[in-house]
Write a protein that holds these residues in place. Structure first.
Motif, PDB file in Angstrom:
ATOM      1  N   ILE A 108       0.838  -1.196   0.000  1.00 16.37           N
ATOM      2  CA  ILE A 108       0.000   0.000   0.000  1.00 16.37           C
ATOM      3  C   ILE A 108       0.876   1.250   0.000  1.00 16.37           C
ATOM      4  O   ILE A 108       0.620   2.212  -0.741  1.00 16.37           O
ATOM      5  N   LEU A 109       1.941   1.244   0.788  1.00 16.68           N
ATOM      6  CA  LEU A 109       2.870   2.377   0.805  1.00 16.68           C
ATOM      7  C   LEU A 109       3.554   2.560  -0.544  1.00 16.68           C
ATOM      8  O   LEU A 109       3.893   3.682  -0.938  1.00 16.68           O
ATOM      9  N   GLN A 110       3.754   1.457  -1.268  1.00 19.25           N
ATOM     10  CA  GLN A 110       4.403   1.521  -2.572  1.00 19.25           C
ATOM     11  C   GLN A 110       3.445   1.933  -3.689  1.00 19.25           C
ATOM     12  O   GLN A 110       3.855   2.049  -4.843  1.00 19.25           O
ATOM     13  N   GLY A 111       2.187   2.153  -3.354  1.00 19.68           N
ATOM     14  CA  GLY A 111       1.246   2.661  -4.345  1.00 19.68           C
ATOM     15  C   GLY A 111       0.370   1.634  -5.008  1.00 19.68           C
ATOM     16  O   GLY A 111      -0.259   1.925  -6.036  1.00 19.68           O
ATOM     17  N   ALA A 112       0.270   0.438  -4.453  1.00 17.62           N
ATOM     18  CA  ALA A 112      -0.621  -0.568  -5.038  1.00 17.62           C
ATOM     19  C   ALA A 112      -2.077  -0.099  -4.977  1.00 17.62           C
ATOM     20  O   ALA A 112      -2.509   0.502  -3.994  1.00 17.62           O
ATOM     21  N   ASP A 113      -2.812  -0.369  -6.033  1.00 24.85           N
ATOM     22  CA  ASP A 113      -4.251  -0.089  -6.047  1.00 24.85           C
ATOM     23  C   ASP A 113      -5.038  -1.175  -5.335  1.00 24.85           C
ATOM     24  O   ASP A 113      -6.099  -0.922  -4.765  1.00 24.85           O
ATOM     25  N   VAL A 114      -4.513  -2.396  -5.393  1.00 20.44           N
ATOM     26  CA  VAL A 114      -5.236  -3.583  -4.945  1.00 20.44           C
ATOM     27  C   VAL A 114      -4.254  -4.527  -4.281  1.00 20.44           C
ATOM     28  O   VAL A 114      -3.103  -4.655  -4.724  1.00 20.44           O
ATOM     29  N   THR A 165      -5.925   3.864   1.979  1.00 19.26           N
ATOM     30  CA  THR A 165      -6.177   4.538   0.708  1.00 19.26           C
ATOM     31  C   THR A 165      -4.924   4.514  -0.140  1.00 19.26           C
ATOM     32  O   THR A 165      -3.803   4.396   0.361  1.00 19.26           O
ATOM     33  N   THR A 166      -5.125   4.635  -1.438  1.00 20.46           N
ATOM     34  CA  THR A 166      -4.016   4.736  -2.378  1.00 20.46           C
ATOM     35  C   THR A 166      -3.424   6.143  -2.281  1.00 20.46           C
ATOM     36  O   THR A 166      -4.040   7.047  -1.708  1.00 20.46           O
ATOM     37  N   PRO A 167      -2.236   6.365  -2.855  1.00 17.67           N
ATOM     38  CA  PRO A 167      -1.635   7.703  -2.781  1.00 17.67           C
ATOM     39  C   PRO A 167      -2.518   8.806  -3.362  1.00 17.67           C
ATOM     40  O   PRO A 167      -2.409   9.964  -2.945  1.00 17.67           O
ATOM     41  N   ASP A 168      -3.412   8.462  -4.310  1.00 19.08           N
ATOM     42  CA  ASP A 168      -4.294   9.487  -4.869  1.00 19.08           C
ATOM     43  C   ASP A 168      -5.669   9.498  -4.206  1.00 19.08           C
ATOM     44  O   ASP A 168      -6.615  10.098  -4.713  1.00 19.08           O
ATOM     45  N   GLY A 169      -5.789   8.830  -3.045  1.00 17.86           N
ATOM     46  CA  GLY A 169      -6.980   8.981  -2.224  1.00 17.86           C
ATOM     47  C   GLY A 169      -8.109   8.003  -2.468  1.00 17.86           C
ATOM     48  O   GLY A 169      -9.175   8.121  -1.851  1.00 17.86           O
ATOM     49  N   ARG A 170      -7.902   6.999  -3.319  1.00 14.58           N
ATOM     50  CA  ARG A 170      -8.944   6.001  -3.540  1.00 14.58           C
ATOM     51  C   ARG A 170      -8.850   4.879  -2.506  1.00 14.58           C
ATOM     52  O   ARG A 170      -7.812   4.679  -1.896  1.00 14.58           O
TER      53      ARG A 170
END
Length: 340
Positions: free
Chosen positions: A31-37, A136-141
């Motif tokens: 999640i910290l690395q930017g995974a969406d799922v 949440t993802t880095p872009d807030g999703r």
């Protein structure tokens, strides 16, 4: 995970290229690395609890072999027609599994991850859902969950049907429609149809090159591996599934030397019947890369993972399932580059 196609980075068992798979630390790093799922594999305990392990045989991914208390649990079983020897999740209660610790599954390729052997406990499916729900993802999703049902026919034969337990976990969270942050996938088809009958969540049909789902083997279904990825086979899958998870060789196969060949028609045919295309599994180590993208000769050394992902995206893959989510955010190329 909405019904609108988008390029997703799916963390395969978490950031499993860096930390022992299916652990809280691995999912949190992803999640910290930017995974969406995040992608958990689901097996069952003796008391019917869904836990996340790559296989129901847990000797490869836990320290159970070092626990004298459980020495007599080592046994051999036939799982999906294959004899396996070791320790099996369904022979342990959840409380017993909680005494174990995770270990790196590929220590010869991932010695850095191996240094964390014994540091992390095992997780339940509910715990993964809770982690995703508050992340949440880095872009807030919202962080999504791609939940894979393992060995559904086998577990059902033991009186441990995974589908009602999975649906109950999703229902508790109100995740029952196609805009819920979850997709359910499996190599088997019957359990996915069961999910489709009981829920509105999105569904992904996994396909492995040269393999027929075990539920079809048991049912003596005459379809071959090629039939499953034919235009007709993909159309049949689209009646209950929203996506198809293709082993990457079904997108771009390799020649005997390991170099990539031409793109197959499978991604286009999947899109023609409305299926999104997920590709698996993308890993940075040379051992797993096509010859075109290896760097040096050490099988454990990192190669050009971004290059491999880029050509598969250009070939029609929509989303990537990877052990290395930090390396997988690759711009979608306009065309397949030359593979000279």
């Amino acid at each position: 995970m909405t019904s609108d196609p988008q390029q997703l980075v799916v963390a395969h068992r978490g950031a499993s290229g860096y930390l022992p798979e299916h652990t809280r630390a691995s999912y949190e790093l992803a999640i910290l690395q930017g995974a969406d799922v995040v992608e958990p594999d689901l097996v069952l305990t003796a008391d019917g609890v869904l836990v996340v392990r790559h296989e129901n045989e847990i000797g490869e991914t836990t320290d159970v072999a070092d626990r004298p208390r459980f020495a007599d649990r080592r046994t051999s079983k036939v799982v999906d027609g294959v004899v396996r020897t070791g320790w099996f999740a369904e022979d342990f209660t959840l409380d017993e599994l909680r005494t174990l610790r995770a270990v790196e599954r590929l220590p010869h390729l991932r010695p850095g991850s191996r240094t964390f052997d014994g540091a992390f406990a095992l997780m339940t499916f509910d715990e993964v859902l809770d982690l995703a729900a508050r992340s949440t993802t880095p872009d807030g999703r919202r962080v999504g969950v791609l939940a894979e049902i393992k060995h559904a026919t086998y577990f059902s034969g033991l009186g441990l049907d995974p589908v009602p337990r999975l649906l109950a976990a999703l229902d508790t969270r109100g995740w029952t429609t196609d805009d819920a942050p979850v997709m359910v996938q499996s190599f088997e088809t019957a359990c996915l149809r069961q999910v489709a009958d009981g829920s509105g969540v999105r569904i992904g049909q996994l396909v492995e090159a040269g393999e027929v789902p075990y539920d079809l083997v048991v049912a003596r279904d005459p379809r071959s591996p090629a039939d499953l990825v034919s235009a007709a086979g993909l159309a049949a899958a689209s009646r209950y599934a929203d996506a198809v998870g293709l082993e990457k060789g079904l997108i771009i196969p390799r020649d005997p030397t390991g170099r990539l060949l031409d793109v197959t028609p499978v991604p286009r045919q999947a899109h023609d019947v409305g299926l999104e295309v997920f590709g698996w599994t993308f890993r940075r180590e040379n051992r797993f890369l096509p010859l075109d993208f290896r760097v040096g000769t050490d099988p454990a050394a990192p190669g050009d993972l971004a290059g491999e992902i880029a050509v598969h995206l250009a070939a029609g893959m929509d989303s990537v399932i990877t052990d290395h989510p930090d390396l997988a955010r690759v711009p979608h190329p306009a065309a397949v580059p030359a593979l000279a």
